[in-house]
Design a protein around this motif. Sequence first.
Motif, PDB file in Angstrom:
ATOM      1  N   THR A 335       0.850  -1.194   0.000  1.00  0.00           N
ATOM      2  CA  THR A 335       0.000   0.000   0.000  1.00  0.00           C
ATOM      3  C   THR A 335       0.884   1.242   0.000  1.00  0.00           C
ATOM      4  O   THR A 335       1.874   1.289   0.741  1.00  0.00           O
ATOM      5  CB  THR A 335      -0.925  -0.001   1.234  1.00  0.00           C
ATOM      6  OG1 THR A 335      -1.877  -1.049   1.070  1.00  0.00           O
ATOM      7  CG2 THR A 335      -1.689   1.319   1.363  1.00  0.00           C
ATOM      8  N   GLU A 336       0.501   2.206  -0.835  1.00  0.00           N
ATOM      9  CA  GLU A 336       1.239   3.463  -0.958  1.00  0.00           C
ATOM     10  C   GLU A 336       1.577   4.024   0.417  1.00  0.00           C
ATOM     11  O   GLU A 336       0.710   4.047   1.296  1.00  0.00           O
ATOM     12  CB  GLU A 336       0.372   4.479  -1.702  1.00  0.00           C
ATOM     13  CG  GLU A 336       1.054   5.079  -2.888  1.00  0.00           C
ATOM     14  CD  GLU A 336       0.041   5.782  -3.772  1.00  0.00           C
ATOM     15  OE1 GLU A 336       0.024   5.462  -4.965  1.00  0.00           O
ATOM     16  OE2 GLU A 336      -0.743   6.601  -3.246  1.00  0.00           O
ATOM     17  N   TYR A 342       0.878   4.302   6.259  1.00  0.00           N
ATOM     18  CA  TYR A 342      -0.033   3.968   5.157  1.00  0.00           C
ATOM     19  C   TYR A 342      -1.407   3.676   5.753  1.00  0.00           C
ATOM     20  O   TYR A 342      -1.540   3.401   6.943  1.00  0.00           O
ATOM     21  CB  TYR A 342       0.472   2.724   4.401  1.00  0.00           C
ATOM     22  CG  TYR A 342       0.818   1.591   5.337  1.00  0.00           C
ATOM     23  CD1 TYR A 342      -0.171   0.726   5.812  1.00  0.00           C
ATOM     24  CD2 TYR A 342       2.119   1.422   5.790  1.00  0.00           C
ATOM     25  CE1 TYR A 342       0.145  -0.290   6.699  1.00  0.00           C
ATOM     26  CE2 TYR A 342       2.437   0.408   6.682  1.00  0.00           C
ATOM     27  CZ  TYR A 342       1.443  -0.446   7.125  1.00  0.00           C
ATOM     28  OH  TYR A 342       1.743  -1.429   8.018  1.00  0.00           O
ATOM     29  N   GLU A 343      -2.403   3.732   4.852  1.00  0.00           N
ATOM     30  CA  GLU A 343      -3.779   3.459   5.281  1.00  0.00           C
ATOM     31  C   GLU A 343      -4.026   1.961   5.417  1.00  0.00           C
ATOM     32  O   GLU A 343      -3.379   1.162   4.727  1.00  0.00           O
ATOM     33  CB  GLU A 343      -4.727   4.015   4.218  1.00  0.00           C
ATOM     34  CG  GLU A 343      -5.657   5.108   4.724  1.00  0.00           C
ATOM     35  CD  GLU A 343      -6.621   5.536   3.650  1.00  0.00           C
ATOM     36  OE1 GLU A 343      -7.779   5.109   3.689  1.00  0.00           O
ATOM     37  OE2 GLU A 343      -6.176   6.301   2.757  1.00  0.00           O
ATOM     38  N   LEU A 346      -8.455  -1.102   3.538  1.00  0.00           N
ATOM     39  CA  LEU A 346      -8.890  -0.849   2.160  1.00  0.00           C
ATOM     40  C   LEU A 346      -9.366  -2.168   1.535  1.00  0.00           C
ATOM     41  O   LEU A 346      -8.686  -3.203   1.659  1.00  0.00           O
ATOM     42  CB  LEU A 346      -7.717  -0.269   1.364  1.00  0.00           C
ATOM     43  CG  LEU A 346      -7.106   0.983   2.010  1.00  0.00           C
ATOM     44  CD1 LEU A 346      -5.685   1.225   1.528  1.00  0.00           C
ATOM     45  CD2 LEU A 346      -7.986   2.194   1.737  1.00  0.00           C
ATOM     46  N   GLU A 349     -10.082  -6.158  -4.264  1.00  0.00           N
ATOM     47  CA  GLU A 349     -10.925  -6.838  -5.264  1.00  0.00           C
ATOM     48  C   GLU A 349     -10.044  -7.662  -6.202  1.00  0.00           C
ATOM     49  O   GLU A 349      -8.874  -7.344  -6.384  1.00  0.00           O
ATOM     50  CB  GLU A 349     -11.682  -5.814  -6.137  1.00  0.00           C
ATOM     51  CG  GLU A 349     -12.440  -4.739  -5.389  1.00  0.00           C
ATOM     52  CD  GLU A 349     -13.813  -5.190  -4.900  1.00  0.00           C
ATOM     53  OE1 GLU A 349     -14.163  -6.379  -5.102  1.00  0.00           O
ATOM     54  OE2 GLU A 349     -14.505  -4.338  -4.313  1.00  0.00           O
ATOM     55  N   THR A 406      -7.065  -5.177  -7.316  1.00  0.00           N
ATOM     56  CA  THR A 406      -7.122  -3.715  -7.135  1.00  0.00           C
ATOM     57  C   THR A 406      -7.500  -3.342  -5.706  1.00  0.00           C
ATOM     58  O   THR A 406      -8.213  -4.094  -5.034  1.00  0.00           O
ATOM     59  CB  THR A 406      -8.177  -3.073  -8.064  1.00  0.00           C
ATOM     60  OG1 THR A 406      -9.426  -3.735  -7.853  1.00  0.00           O
ATOM     61  CG2 THR A 406      -7.796  -3.150  -9.512  1.00  0.00           C
ATOM     62  N   TRP A 407      -6.964  -2.245  -5.238  1.00  0.00           N
ATOM     63  CA  TRP A 407      -7.477  -1.507  -4.084  1.00  0.00           C
ATOM     64  C   TRP A 407      -6.910  -0.099  -4.171  1.00  0.00           C
ATOM     65  O   TRP A 407      -5.924   0.128  -4.900  1.00  0.00           O
ATOM     66  CB  TRP A 407      -7.147  -2.200  -2.749  1.00  0.00           C
ATOM     67  CG  TRP A 407      -5.726  -2.122  -2.286  1.00  0.00           C
ATOM     68  CD1 TRP A 407      -5.149  -1.123  -1.549  1.00  0.00           C
ATOM     69  CD2 TRP A 407      -4.698  -3.108  -2.474  1.00  0.00           C
ATOM     70  NE1 TRP A 407      -3.826  -1.427  -1.278  1.00  0.00           N
ATOM     71  CE2 TRP A 407      -3.527  -2.640  -1.832  1.00  0.00           C
ATOM     72  CE3 TRP A 407      -4.648  -4.352  -3.124  1.00  0.00           C
ATOM     73  CZ2 TRP A 407      -2.333  -3.351  -1.838  1.00  0.00           C
ATOM     74  CZ3 TRP A 407      -3.460  -5.061  -3.116  1.00  0.00           C
ATOM     75  CH2 TRP A 407      -2.323  -4.562  -2.485  1.00  0.00           C
ATOM     76  N   THR A 408      -7.485   0.801  -3.458  1.00  0.00           N
ATOM     77  CA  THR A 408      -7.050   2.193  -3.523  1.00  0.00           C
ATOM     78  C   THR A 408      -5.665   2.303  -2.905  1.00  0.00           C
ATOM     79  O   THR A 408      -5.492   1.954  -1.740  1.00  0.00           O
ATOM     80  CB  THR A 408      -8.029   3.083  -2.728  1.00  0.00           C
ATOM     81  OG1 THR A 408      -9.339   2.710  -3.104  1.00  0.00           O
ATOM     82  CG2 THR A 408      -7.785   4.556  -2.981  1.00  0.00           C
ATOM     83  N   GLY A 409      -4.699   2.761  -3.712  1.00  0.00           N
ATOM     84  CA  GLY A 409      -3.350   2.929  -3.165  1.00  0.00           C
ATOM     85  C   GLY A 409      -2.465   1.703  -3.341  1.00  0.00           C
ATOM     86  O   GLY A 409      -1.380   1.638  -2.766  1.00  0.00           O
ATOM     87  N   LYS A 410      -2.898   0.737  -4.158  1.00  0.00           N
ATOM     88  CA  LYS A 410      -2.044  -0.443  -4.427  1.00  0.00           C
ATOM     89  C   LYS A 410      -0.747   0.021  -5.081  1.00  0.00           C
ATOM     90  O   LYS A 410      -0.769   0.850  -5.980  1.00  0.00           O
ATOM     91  CB  LYS A 410      -2.800  -1.393  -5.359  1.00  0.00           C
ATOM     92  CG  LYS A 410      -2.011  -2.593  -5.797  1.00  0.00           C
ATOM     93  CD  LYS A 410      -2.784  -3.384  -6.837  1.00  0.00           C
ATOM     94  CE  LYS A 410      -1.992  -3.494  -8.127  1.00  0.00           C
ATOM     95  NZ  LYS A 410      -2.687  -4.205  -9.185  1.00  0.00           N
ATOM     96  N   TYR A 411       0.378  -0.507  -4.611  1.00  0.00           N
ATOM     97  CA  TYR A 411       1.676  -0.115  -5.182  1.00  0.00           C
ATOM     98  C   TYR A 411       2.561  -1.343  -5.363  1.00  0.00           C
ATOM     99  O   TYR A 411       2.604  -2.215  -4.490  1.00  0.00           O
ATOM    100  CB  TYR A 411       2.398   0.890  -4.263  1.00  0.00           C
ATOM    101  CG  TYR A 411       3.849   1.066  -4.678  1.00  0.00           C
ATOM    102  CD1 TYR A 411       4.170   1.856  -5.780  1.00  0.00           C
ATOM    103  CD2 TYR A 411       4.869   0.375  -4.030  1.00  0.00           C
ATOM    104  CE1 TYR A 411       5.485   1.967  -6.214  1.00  0.00           C
ATOM    105  CE2 TYR A 411       6.192   0.482  -4.455  1.00  0.00           C
ATOM    106  CZ  TYR A 411       6.482   1.279  -5.550  1.00  0.00           C
ATOM    107  OH  TYR A 411       7.787   1.368  -5.990  1.00  0.00           O
TER     108      TYR A 411
END
Length: 429
Positions: A335-336, A342-343, A346, A349, A406-411
């Motif tokens: 996560t970013e 980090y968050e 999240l 998917e 996918t998820w928000t902030g995947k890195y």
Amino acid sequence: MKVLVIGSGGREHSLVWKLAQSPRVEKIYAAPGNAGMAALAECVAVGAEDIEGLVKLAAEKAVDLAVVGPEAPLTMGLADRLAETGIMVSGASRKAARIEGSKSFAKDLMERYGIPTAEYEVFDDYDQARAYVGKKGGPLVVKADGLAMGKGVLLCQTTEEALDALDQVMKDRAFGAAGDKVIIEEFLQGEEASFLVFTDGKSIQPLPTTQDHKAIFDGDQGLNTGGMGAYSPAPVVTPALHDEIMDKIMRPVVKAMETEGSLYQGVLYAGLMIGEKGPQVIEFNARHGDPECQPLMMRLKTDLVDILEAIAKGRLSEMKIEWHDSACLCLVLATEGYPGSYEKGLVIEGLGEAGSNEDVVVFHAGTRDKDGKIVTSGGRVLGVTALGNSVAQARDRAYQAAELITWTGKYNRTDIGMKAVNRPGGGMK
Ligand code: AMP
């Protein structure tokens, strides 16, 4: 048999995944485990460093075999405590785990037994440490002596940076008591490789070679992390180098530990720098690497229980360990913000689709189940691990599968495995 796996990372998920394939295993517990392990094991909310809680859990569940993943409980004596209760344990004893838990112990051992490593000095006095930095001049590496979650190593290009690093470790106590002593080391140049052996303390058997990617950004830039990806085999370790590593490093260190009265049983990991002076030890770890364990478990053909039993019973020399010919690559999805803040929480998917190819396994690290959904709970979240005929093919498969998640902030890094692919031979085995 009933097995307890201790830990909650991708390493432990891959161990659980491999153990679950053994016809000898009827039940697996994971403490504390994660959402991925929950599909194969009963996860119990006991932390990996809760030594008494784990001993109690093993007794309550009548466990036959305990497999310890991370280093901290080993240095705290978990393997010894579990073995005292009469169960079979995979994990180094407290004494043996000093090879990782105390960098000064490891360095002194290497010096006394002539095992190639970076030139170094150990200090507990700040002024003396400063004077040494002044005398040597940068580039230098400053390390906190104790365990610091992989973060107590400061790579300093200049004398100024090294003096700053000393302040951080010894004055600001950035790594707490781990910084009571510092090691100041020569900055080694070259390409890194991970070299692991199984050993029962006398006999040793190498695992296939691997290469980790420690830095957060492409091109090995930015802060060091727990590891952003790994592949096996690592072509930097040529057959001649392999022999040299076994003869000059792995056999001598296992013998040295025996001679010192710290018989080493389990998996022993050497982080190596392959440079102009030949292979040199950066560090030893008293356990599997994470992520390296993930490709290694996918390449392992032999029943892991048989190997662990042979180690515990001192009969490793009788074992023939077999590996799949395929190459394997693990891409870590983080996560970013990691390795900083980090968050969490999240929603992830696409896991089912990504793992639908039989050559791909998505190992979980920082994940948990929240109301039936898998959410992130750590910086390193997943290890998308794929087999292939070459590192290049394994890499393509892992990256393709990772795109489906996918998820928000995947890195993730985009260059995992490229050192192998770019070598003459294009990452073929
Ligand atoms: P360690 O925790 O000792 O493995 O160090 C973490 C990382 O720092 C290693 O994987 C290397 O990338 C780097 N490192 C540690 N010591 C040295 C050294 N003496 N020279 C160059 N790089 C080093």
